[in-house]
Motif scaffolding. Structure first.
Motif, PDB file in Angstrom:
ATOM      1  N   ARG A 170      -5.450 -13.716  33.367  1.00 38.93           N
ATOM      2  CA  ARG A 170      -5.679 -12.556  32.492  1.00 38.93           C
ATOM      3  C   ARG A 170      -4.366 -12.590  32.101  1.00 38.93           C
ATOM      4  N   GLN A 199     -12.638  -6.225  20.554  1.00 33.81           N
ATOM      5  CA  GLN A 199     -13.367  -7.423  20.308  1.00 33.81           C
ATOM      6  C   GLN A 199     -12.915  -7.442  18.717  1.00 33.81           C
ATOM      7  N   VAL A 215     -12.754  -1.591  24.645  1.00 40.62           N
ATOM      8  CA  VAL A 215     -13.186  -2.869  24.617  1.00 40.62           C
ATOM      9  C   VAL A 215     -13.867  -3.350  22.979  1.00 40.62           C
ATOM     10  N   THR A 247      -9.892  -4.846  29.607  1.00 32.24           N
ATOM     11  CA  THR A 247      -9.947  -4.668  31.020  1.00 32.24           C
ATOM     12  C   THR A 247      -8.729  -3.963  31.022  1.00 32.24           C
ATOM     13  N   SER A 293     -10.328  -9.511  18.550  1.00 32.42           N
ATOM     14  CA  SER A 293     -10.422 -10.781  18.233  1.00 32.42           C
ATOM     15  C   SER A 293     -11.085 -11.268  16.973  1.00 32.42           C
ATOM     16  N   SER A 317      -7.143  -8.850  26.923  1.00 30.88           N
ATOM     17  CA  SER A 317      -8.229  -9.053  25.537  1.00 30.88           C
ATOM     18  C   SER A 317      -8.884  -9.161  25.492  1.00 30.88           C
ATOM     19  N   PHE A 318     -10.057  -8.167  27.367  1.00 30.07           N
ATOM     20  CA  PHE A 318     -11.385  -7.883  27.049  1.00 30.07           C
ATOM     21  C   PHE A 318     -11.621  -6.717  27.201  1.00 30.07           C
TER      22      PHE A 318
END
Length: 263
Positions: free
Chosen positions: A113, A170, A166, A134, A173, A131-132
């Motif tokens: 990660r 998104q 989160v 978390t 991204s 990147s998520f």
């Protein structure tokens, strides 16, 4: 006698079927695990020193044993991606891919990660996220919240609701997909819930404001990139690109100078 013979045949058939099922279960259950690790910390294998190679080998062996302990004896066909990914939930790695190699082997790839985002908490600390979205770690100062690989700043996030991290991930991204990069380009991301605006503050000095960011996000980001690409170099150093939907339902991207039009 006929009934006894039939019962005997039935019992033999049942025993044979049970033995067959048990045998197939043994043959097609997980007994071997091969692990490949994609790590930013270790770098390329050919470029590692002996200590680095030893550490990487220990990491690979650790994951191999972990998966074996979790799945040894499980039918290979019953191993699914979601449950396998949970084996790495408390580590700094995520499951990148896996393949079932019959009769009894799992080939998996785990990826380290990577820190991407940093957010200042109400307590004055800095949380860093992957990147998520978390959580990865906490830092006391902004400098300590710099990326733990290259020591460059992460993308600073400003949001009212911490759970929106989160959503930020998104949206980031989508940005990275259109602009081919994120952290080298974007210094700060901010959501204005009251106006439904998403703001990217570029490191070059330009801002990007997307209105109604949760609707037509992909198309609005494409329009933003097309506008950015069309700008002269000097126009990328200041001002704000504003992406909206006009009265006709068309997506419009325009650059405005910092003249008070955009706050």
């Amino acid at each position: 006698m006929k009934y006894i013979r039939k019962i005997a045949v039935l019992l033999i058939a049942v025993i044979f079927l049970a033995a067959l099922i048990i045998g197939l279960g043994v043959i097609f259950s997980v007994r071997n695990v091969n692990v490949s690790v994609e790590s930013y910390s270790f770098g390329e294998w050919d470029e590692m020193d002996d200590d680095g190679k030893q550490s990487a080998s220990e990491e690979i062996e650790h994951f191999r044993e972990k998966v074996l302990n979790d799945y040894r004896g499980t039918l290979l066909g019953f191993v699914d991606e979601k449950s396998l990914a949970e084996s790495f939930a408390d580590t700094k790695y995520i499951l990148e891919s896996f393949e079932k190699v019959y009769p009894c082997t799992l080939d998996i790839v785990v990826k380290e990660r990577r820190e991407v985002f940093s957010m200042k908490t109400t307590g004055g600390l800095y949380n860093t996220y992957d990147s998520f979205g978390t959580l990865m770690r906490e830092a006391i100062t902004e400098d300590e919240a710099f990326n733990n690989i290259d020591r460059a700043p992460n993308v600073l996030v400003k949001i009212d609701n911490a759970d929106d991290i989160v959503l930020i991930a998104q949206l980031a991204s989508v940005f990275a997909d259109k602009f081919s990069s994120l952290r080298p380009v974007v210094e700060e991301m901010e959501i204005h819930s009251e106006t439904d605006d998403l703001i990217f503050r570029f490191r070059c000095g330009l801002d990007l404001r997307i209105s109604g960011y949760e609707n037509l996000t992909q198309m609005k980001m494409s329009a933003a990139y097309e506008k950015f690409s069309s700008l002269k170099d000097e126009d990328k150093l200041s001002g704000t690109i504003v992406v909206t939907v006009d009265r006709n339902g068309e997506i419009v991207a325009e650059r405005f100078p910092d003249n008070g039009f955009i706050s």
